[in-house]
Design an enzyme around this catalytic site. Structure first.
Site, PDB file in Angstrom:
ATOM      1  N   ASP A   1     -10.392  -3.963  -5.176  1.00 36.17           N
ATOM      2  CA  ASP A   1      -9.686  -3.048  -4.273  1.00 36.17           C
ATOM      3  C   ASP A   1     -10.273  -1.638  -4.411  1.00 36.17           C
ATOM      4  OD1 ASP A   1      -7.842  -1.365  -2.999  1.00 36.17           O
ATOM      5  OD2 ASP A   1      -6.153  -2.667  -3.496  1.00 36.17           O
TER       6      ASP A   1
ATOM      7  N   SER B   1       0.832  -1.203   0.000  1.00 31.01           N
ATOM      8  CA  SER B   1       0.000   0.000   0.000  1.00 31.01           C
ATOM      9  C   SER B   1       0.872   1.261   0.000  1.00 31.01           C
ATOM     10  CB  SER B   1      -0.957  -0.074   1.194  1.00 31.01           C
ATOM     11  OG  SER B   1      -1.934   0.912   1.113  1.00 31.01           O
TER      12      SER B   1
ATOM     13  N   HIS C   1      -8.345  -4.540  -0.723  1.00 26.91           N
ATOM     14  CA  HIS C   1      -7.013  -3.954  -0.505  1.00 26.91           C
ATOM     15  C   HIS C   1      -6.144  -4.821   0.419  1.00 26.91           C
ATOM     16  CE1 HIS C   1      -4.361  -0.561  -1.001  1.00 26.91           C
ATOM     17  NE2 HIS C   1      -4.212  -0.400   0.297  1.00 26.91           N
TER      18      HIS C   1
END
Ligand code: MLT
Length: 201
Positions: free
Chosen positions: A152, A102, A183
């Site tokens: 996501d 991320s 995610h």
């Protein structure tokens, strides 16, 4: 930068640079390094920016909208930290493979966008395009794994496709692994990254 360095048993194996997601710490991805390359040395770094108490690697103005000036500043700061860590811990600066999740994947992507010599390869879990409108350096010979989720909500499929196209155009060899989830970082994605890593290095 606040970090953990763990000396590996194989000095010739790539050094894994671990970069956590928003709100994480330098401890988060240590178990993933064990799965991907248990004999590697590990340099795990904590992001220098705080967003409401949550560590990150660069500022954002809103979800998915980055402060580009800070992104560039923090990218240079991390790159310089890698140079000094290589001296301090006596590892080969040219043999660093990033694993980022991320926000950590986004700063790893930014390292690649700014400096062809920053990383030997990268595993990017749920990355976005770090910045647009920039000419990329020549990334030929750099293998990159991208793990993405079809559902996501933070990184759309389009974002993954754009990033893949940009890196590929710069000469990198990019493999994309799709999960049907959101995610989150799943075990199957980590296993796919480990299998990819073992093919590359
Ligand atoms: C970012 O800010 O880098 C992305 O939105 C991912 C995240 O939330 O960390």
């Amino acid at each position: 930068m606040k970090h953990i360095f763990k000396q590996g048993s194989d000095a010739s194996a790539p050094v894994l640079l671990l970069l956590h997601g928003t709100g994480g710490t330098e401890r988060d991805l240590l178990p993933i390094a064990e799965v991907v390359s248990p004999t590697s040395s590990v340099l795990s770094v904590r992001g220098n920016v705080l967003e409401n108490g949550m560590p990150r690697f660069f500022r954002r103005l809103a979800e998915g909208i980055f402060d580009v000036e800070d992104l560039i500043f923090r990218t240079e700061e991390l790159n310089a930290f890698l140079d000094s860590a290589a001296e301090e811990y006596q590892f080969d600066r040219r043999n660093v493979v990033a694993i980022g999740y991320s926000n950590g994947a986004n700063i790893a992507g930014s390292l690649l966008f700014h400096d062809a010599n920053a990383l030997r390869g990268a595993i990017l879990h749920h990355p976005m395009v770090p910045l647009r409108g920039k000419e990329l350096p020549n990334l030929s010979g750099i293998p990159i794994f991208i793990g993405a989720g079809k559902n996501d909500p933070i990184c759309s499929s389009r974002e993954t496709e754009d990033l893949t196209a940009m890196l590929t155009q710069a000469g990198a060899s990019v493999d994309v692994h799709w999960e049907n989830y959101g995610h989150q970082l799943t075990r199957t994605e980590v296993d796919a990254a480990a299998a990819w890593y073992n093919d590359q290095f």
